[in-house]
Design an enzyme around this catalytic site. Structure first.
Site, PDB file in Angstrom:
ATOM      1  N   ASP A   1     -81.556   9.728  65.862  1.00 32.87           N
ATOM      2  CA  ASP A   1     -82.793  10.822  66.559  1.00 32.87           C
ATOM      3  C   ASP A   1     -83.042  10.732  67.991  1.00 32.87           C
ATOM      4  OD1 ASP A   1     -82.411  11.609  64.413  1.00 32.87           O
ATOM      5  OD2 ASP A   1     -84.568  12.226  63.718  1.00 32.87           O
TER       6      ASP A   1
ATOM      7  N   GLU B   1     -89.096  17.403  59.602  1.00 29.63           N
ATOM      8  CA  GLU B   1     -89.164  16.822  60.619  1.00 29.63           C
ATOM      9  C   GLU B   1     -89.193  17.069  62.307  1.00 29.63           C
ATOM     10  OE1 GLU B   1     -86.152  13.342  58.161  1.00 29.63           O
ATOM     11  OE2 GLU B   1     -85.412  15.026  58.804  1.00 29.63           O
TER      12      GLU B   1
END
Length: 514
Positions: free
Chosen positions: A44, A229
């Site tokens: 990420d 998320e």
């Protein structure tokens, strides 16, 4: 069924120059103009923030190998999101209580220009504060997830963890990914986090970045197949007046076995998010299999809303055949806006405008008719890193397709079904597809209505990444591919009836940014 093939095979000799000639690379899959770390694993994007003329890109990083683990924050800076300077690891895992380790999971960063935190010397206006999820675990046992902060006085080169960490702990193992931003109407900071297993976003407020108070929660809408998320919440102008708030959530994918990202439009009053509609069906950010955990920059100049996403999927992320040196990259940054479409107000994504400053035009065509039985057009290109734009009028054709990264037995295919007005991305014959059973298990399909009888496509190809922007960014599809033959040809096929190629423009991006 009759077909006609437009083959784009090698550079026109008259147009060839050193800048246009593809460069042989010892690594056939490392992209040229998509971000990769010098080595090891990344996932990420984190802590995206602009400060003092530089974009700061932090990212989930394993300093020890090209597999996930020991997660820390890597760090790179850029003046334009094209040319990157790689810096030392910013935040690293550290020992926790009871013999545990605390890994640095995803989060965000802000510029505390007014020193609301009190963490900086008087007069310091460019201090950075990072928020990250402390993932506390022993081998094989997750103990907790909580929100922590660290501060930097030197542009993110060095960081001091706050002595009062964690600043937010609700006693959960599924509480993560803080996105913090300044909410000017009420002169306060807002944090959006997720209670991942409940598929809910939790909102908190703070005056000093250290003490956080709960405001509201919202969720269980759209795609709830997987945990939620990486939330992001921001405001965009609506064409014709007014604004809407956009809530991004990483969750499930249009293809159920994979992960993806959805968005919700609504209003935010400083306390609670209220969606414009029930969102019983998801509004997806990207219809490919490899776009996840995308978040936007804080403090970007000119109020630009710039998005960076990870191009991979957890189903096979550990197995992609990039070797033991590196694994993972990011899509080209995308600029976000809202647009009124035939389906209503929608989020639109366009490749970073600065990308047009790279490379040189290698091919340009206008008003070419592809007729059944014709021999094709006398033009050519060969390469694996480029920016391709085309406008097609299908007329009465039943379908047409664009093949990229094509060799004798390999191709990645974009096919448009005219009757269904559907665009499909097919990587089942793209090269190495056998490294994981799910990689080529299905096709990606998105509904893309014609506009004035035309389909407009922009396709970013970069060795192992294909990003597709249809109808000026109203629909996107992103996939990884791993060709083995590397002939790098392109072809366009029409089915049933003539197709009008209104315009085609190709920019060779095989050279890295200077």
């Amino acid at each position: 069924m009759k077909t006609i093939v437009l083959s784009i095979i090698a550079l026109l000799s008259a147009a060839t120059s050193p800048a246009q000639t593809p460069v042989a690379s010892p690594d056939p899959y490392r992209p040229v103009y998509h971000f990769t770390a010098p080595k090891n694993w990344i996932n990420d994007a984190n802590g995206l923030v602009y400060s003092n003329g530089q974009y700061h890109l932090f990212y989930q990083y394993n300093p020890q190998s090209a597999q996930p683990g020991h997660l820390s924050w890597g760090h790179a800076t850029s003046p334009d999101l094209l040319r990157w300077t790689h810096l030392p690891v910013a935040l690293t895992e550290y020992p926790g209580p009871e013999g545990s380790n605390i890994m640095i999971f995803s989060g965000s960063a802000v510029v505390d220009k007014d020193n609301t935190s009190g963490l900086f010397p008087a007069g310091k206006t460019d201090g950075l504060v990072a928020f990250y999820t402390g993932h506390q675990e022993k081998p094989g046992l997750v103990m907790a997830q909580h929100q922590n902060l660290a501060s930097s006085q030197d542009g993110g080169r060095t960081w001091q963890r706050y002595a009062g960490n964690p600043v937010l702990d609700i006693g959960s193992k599924e509480f993560r990914d803080p996105k913090v931003f300044w909410y000017a109407p009420q002169q306060k900071w807002v944090m959006a986090t997720v209670k991942a297993d409940r598929q809910q976003v939790y909102f908190y407020e703070s005056k000093d970045l250290k003490k956080w108070d709960f405001m509201s929660r919202w969720g269980r809408a759209g795609n709830t197949v997987r945990e939620w998320e990486c939330p992001d919440l921001f405001e965009l102008p609506v064409p014709g007046g007014g604004t809407r708030w956009v809530l991004l959530i990483s969750a499930g994918n249009p293809t159920e076995q994979f992960r993806g990202q959805q968005y919700f439009l609504g209003r935010f009053d400083g306390k609670a998010f209220t969606p414009d509609q029930p969102y019983e069906e998801p509004a997806y950010l990207d219809f490919g299999k490899d776009y996840f955990a995308a978040v936007t920059f804080n403090n970007a100049p000119d109020n630009r809303r710039l998005l960076v996403g990870w191009t991979n999927d957890w189903a096979y992320a550990r197995d992609v055949p990039t070797g033991d040196e590196w694994r993972g990259n990011f899509a080209v940054p995308r600029e976000l806006s809202l647009r009124q479409t035939s389906a209503g107000l929608a989020l639109v994504q366009q490749p970073l405008a600065e990308l047009r400053t790279l490379g040189k035009e290698a091919l340009s065509l206008k008003n070419q008719t592809i007729k059944p039985g014709a021999a094709g057009l006398p033009v050519a290109f060969r390469g694996e890193s480029y920016d391709l734009e085309l406008i097609v009028k299908p007329g009465t054709a039943t379908a047409f397709s664009l093949n990229v990264l094509e060799s004798e037995a390999e191709r990645t295919t974009l096919r448009y079904n005219v009757a269904r007005q559907e665009l499909t991305l097919d990587r089942t014959q793209s090269g190495n597809v056998s490294f994981h059973p799910m990689f080529a298990s299905s096709l990606e399909t998105a509904r893309v209505p014609l506009q004035n009888g035309q389909l407009k496509l922009r396709v970013l190809v970069d060795k192992s990444v294909v990003e597709v922007f249809a109808q000026d960014g109203e629909t996107t599809l992103t996939d990884l591919v791993f060709p083995r033959q590397h002939a790098g040809r392109i072809s366009l096929r029409a089915e049933g009836s003539p197709v009008q190629l209104t315009q085609l423009r190709l920019t060779n991006l095989s050279q890295p940014a200077p």
